[in-house]
Write a protein that holds these residues in place. Sequence first.
Motif, PDB file in Angstrom:
ATOM      1  N   ARG A  62      46.715  22.544  33.908  1.00  0.00           N
ATOM      2  CA  ARG A  62      48.149  22.225  33.884  1.00  0.00           C
ATOM      3  C   ARG A  62      48.397  20.721  33.908  1.00  0.00           C
ATOM      4  O   ARG A  62      49.547  20.281  34.039  1.00  0.00           O
ATOM      5  CB  ARG A  62      48.846  22.896  35.081  1.00  0.00           C
ATOM      6  N   GLU A  63      47.349  19.940  33.766  1.00  0.00           N
ATOM      7  CA  GLU A  63      47.493  18.488  33.794  1.00  0.00           C
ATOM      8  C   GLU A  63      48.260  17.987  32.561  1.00  0.00           C
ATOM      9  O   GLU A  63      48.078  18.499  31.456  1.00  0.00           O
ATOM     10  CB  GLU A  63      46.109  17.824  33.842  1.00  0.00           C
ATOM     11  N   ASP A  64      49.075  16.994  32.779  1.00  0.00           N
ATOM     12  CA  ASP A  64      49.820  16.382  31.682  1.00  0.00           C
ATOM     13  C   ASP A  64      48.874  15.458  30.904  1.00  0.00           C
ATOM     14  O   ASP A  64      48.272  14.557  31.502  1.00  0.00           O
ATOM     15  CB  ASP A  64      50.986  15.582  32.245  1.00  0.00           C
ATOM     16  N   PRO A  65      48.712  15.647  29.596  1.00  0.00           N
ATOM     17  CA  PRO A  65      47.820  14.765  28.832  1.00  0.00           C
ATOM     18  C   PRO A  65      48.175  13.287  28.962  1.00  0.00           C
ATOM     19  O   PRO A  65      47.310  12.425  28.775  1.00  0.00           O
ATOM     20  CB  PRO A  65      48.002  15.245  27.388  1.00  0.00           C
ATOM     21  N   ALA A  66      49.428  12.984  29.315  1.00  0.00           N
ATOM     22  CA  ALA A  66      49.841  11.587  29.425  1.00  0.00           C
ATOM     23  C   ALA A  66      49.128  10.858  30.550  1.00  0.00           C
ATOM     24  O   ALA A  66      49.095   9.628  30.573  1.00  0.00           O
ATOM     25  CB  ALA A  66      51.359  11.506  29.631  1.00  0.00           C
ATOM     26  N   MET A  67      48.549  11.624  31.488  1.00  0.00           N
ATOM     27  CA  MET A  67      47.855  10.953  32.583  1.00  0.00           C
ATOM     28  C   MET A  67      46.499  10.391  32.143  1.00  0.00           C
ATOM     29  O   MET A  67      45.922   9.556  32.836  1.00  0.00           O
ATOM     30  CB  MET A  67      47.667  11.907  33.764  1.00  0.00           C
ATOM     31  N   THR A 113      45.545  13.411  21.623  1.00  0.00           N
ATOM     32  CA  THR A 113      46.656  13.100  20.719  1.00  0.00           C
ATOM     33  C   THR A 113      47.987  13.021  21.456  1.00  0.00           C
ATOM     34  O   THR A 113      48.941  12.432  20.944  1.00  0.00           O
ATOM     35  CB  THR A 113      46.768  14.156  19.597  1.00  0.00           C
ATOM     36  N   ARG A 114      48.059  13.602  22.643  1.00  0.00           N
ATOM     37  CA  ARG A 114      49.281  13.533  23.444  1.00  0.00           C
ATOM     38  C   ARG A 114      49.135  12.565  24.604  1.00  0.00           C
ATOM     39  O   ARG A 114      49.919  12.574  25.548  1.00  0.00           O
ATOM     40  CB  ARG A 114      49.656  14.922  23.960  1.00  0.00           C
ATOM     41  N   SER A 115      48.116  11.726  24.490  1.00  0.00           N
ATOM     42  CA  SER A 115      47.884  10.705  25.509  1.00  0.00           C
ATOM     43  C   SER A 115      48.386   9.357  25.002  1.00  0.00           C
ATOM     44  O   SER A 115      48.372   9.094  23.791  1.00  0.00           O
ATOM     45  CB  SER A 115      46.381  10.624  25.785  1.00  0.00           C
ATOM     46  N   PRO A 116      48.812   8.466  25.914  1.00  0.00           N
ATOM     47  CA  PRO A 116      49.199   7.127  25.476  1.00  0.00           C
ATOM     48  C   PRO A 116      48.006   6.262  25.077  1.00  0.00           C
ATOM     49  O   PRO A 116      48.197   5.223  24.441  1.00  0.00           O
ATOM     50  CB  PRO A 116      49.894   6.552  26.713  1.00  0.00           C
ATOM     51  N   GLY A 119      47.486   4.809  21.605  1.00  0.00           N
ATOM     52  CA  GLY A 119      48.714   5.228  20.932  1.00  0.00           C
ATOM     53  C   GLY A 119      48.648   6.638  20.387  1.00  0.00           C
ATOM     54  O   GLY A 119      49.327   6.959  19.398  1.00  0.00           O
ATOM     55  N   GLY A 120      47.870   7.502  21.030  1.00  0.00           N
ATOM     56  CA  GLY A 120      47.719   8.878  20.569  1.00  0.00           C
ATOM     57  C   GLY A 120      46.798   9.025  19.377  1.00  0.00           C
ATOM     58  O   GLY A 120      46.661  10.123  18.827  1.00  0.00           O
ATOM     59  N   GLN A 121      46.147   7.938  18.984  1.00  0.00           N
ATOM     60  CA  GLN A 121      45.246   7.965  17.828  1.00  0.00           C
ATOM     61  C   GLN A 121      43.777   7.871  18.247  1.00  0.00           C
ATOM     62  O   GLN A 121      42.897   7.680  17.409  1.00  0.00           O
ATOM     63  CB  GLN A 121      45.567   6.793  16.887  1.00  0.00           C
TER      64      GLN A 121
END
Length: 448
Positions: A62-67, A113-116, A119-121
């Motif tokens: 359930r972790e947010d990929p942004a982390m 791809t959903r991580s900062p 830049g998601g690349q």
Amino acid sequence: MILTRRGFIAAAATSFAARRGVPAAPRPVPSRAQLQWQRDELAMFVHFGVNTFTDREWGDGREDPAMFAPTRLDARQWAGAARAGGFRAMILTAKHHDGFCLWPTKTTDHSVTRSPWRGGQGDVVRELVDACRAEGLKPGLYLSPWDRHEPSYGDSPRYNNLYCDQLTELLTQYGPLQEVWFDGANGEGPNGRRQQYDWPRVWRLVRTLQPDAVMFSDAGPDVRWIGNERGVAAETNWSTVDPSVVPYPGASGSAVMRMLQNGDAAGTAWRPGEADVSIRPGWFHHPAEDDRVKTVDALVDLYFTSVGRNSKLLLNVPPTRDGVLHDTDVARLSGMRERLARLFAEDVAAHRRPVWRRTGGGTAVAEIDLGRTAVVGIADLREDLSRGQAIARYRLEAADAGAWRTLAAGTTIGARKLDRFDPAPVRSVRLSVEYAADTPQPVHIGLF
């Protein structure tokens, strides 16, 4: 386990067949890939992912990929530290149990791809593989079968399709891999159901797409788990196994553990052991463990209990949240290599050819005259694995203008058996093969 009843019977049958002129069933030998894999001796495991940022060992999906946001990820630093430590391969956790994918997969959006980061690349797998090749290392990948994020986990046909799609991406987009690493992790998914893995399909896929890679799991099919996560192989460690005892990854029971730890003298499949352990108490980096990194002494001991017992050492060194290996870990790796280099700096038996005599169907003696007296404290024994593994019991003795005295005694030798003993003055050395599961071949003897 010195020799099982089954192993004794098989060896006796082989000897009887030879006396009667009946061809015995050939003993297993390693493939070229298995042989090279073991000769490499050291590989680095890299556990990295969302757990690095949550300070956990197992994520729940359930972790947010942004982390996932390493500020200075440098896979070249990882590979450089591995090479400086004497390692020849690296294996990355491309996906752990939390299901977060370190490459831009098309199978799920739970990925980089959903991580900062970048830049998601970004693509950690690509950076790891490129760094390995730049530093002359062989890359490998671990894809956890357990996925606590994926909704289809537990719907066995659907998830098996997705898992094979993920595996296909990893096996086709990053060039040749040396090792593809699996475990038998099998827990609940988001729906609370357990998954039935299609391992035969998975193994066929690897064989098709990466024919030169070896596959690791409890059940191989090429390389087996050594039965613990302490980096310790058993004193008796056959590279041959009975594959029916460990039919799939995650199988349990006392017979399974004996097979993983000891192998089988009469085994029909060549499946050498890999000893995995972390340089820290945990597998992922935790700041609270920065002062609990294994010492150089402990790492050298691990070398003797893994490589020195016919296994390969897979040492985990986890990157920090910044995306680099911690300075302490890096220093311990180089310290390990320096210590091993000193221990094995001078082989006093080098260039001294042993006199080898077979004394029976399963016995033999090798003697070396060193030409001078030297003080030694380590013996390095090696069978020629291209011809299989045979020795089941041996004794190493030495003399220096006096009676023979025992330096070391043991069971299996295999790729490498390292024995440490109190340093002693030695002029002549005698290796006695007291029992072998097949006709013993000459053994390399190193003395340090």
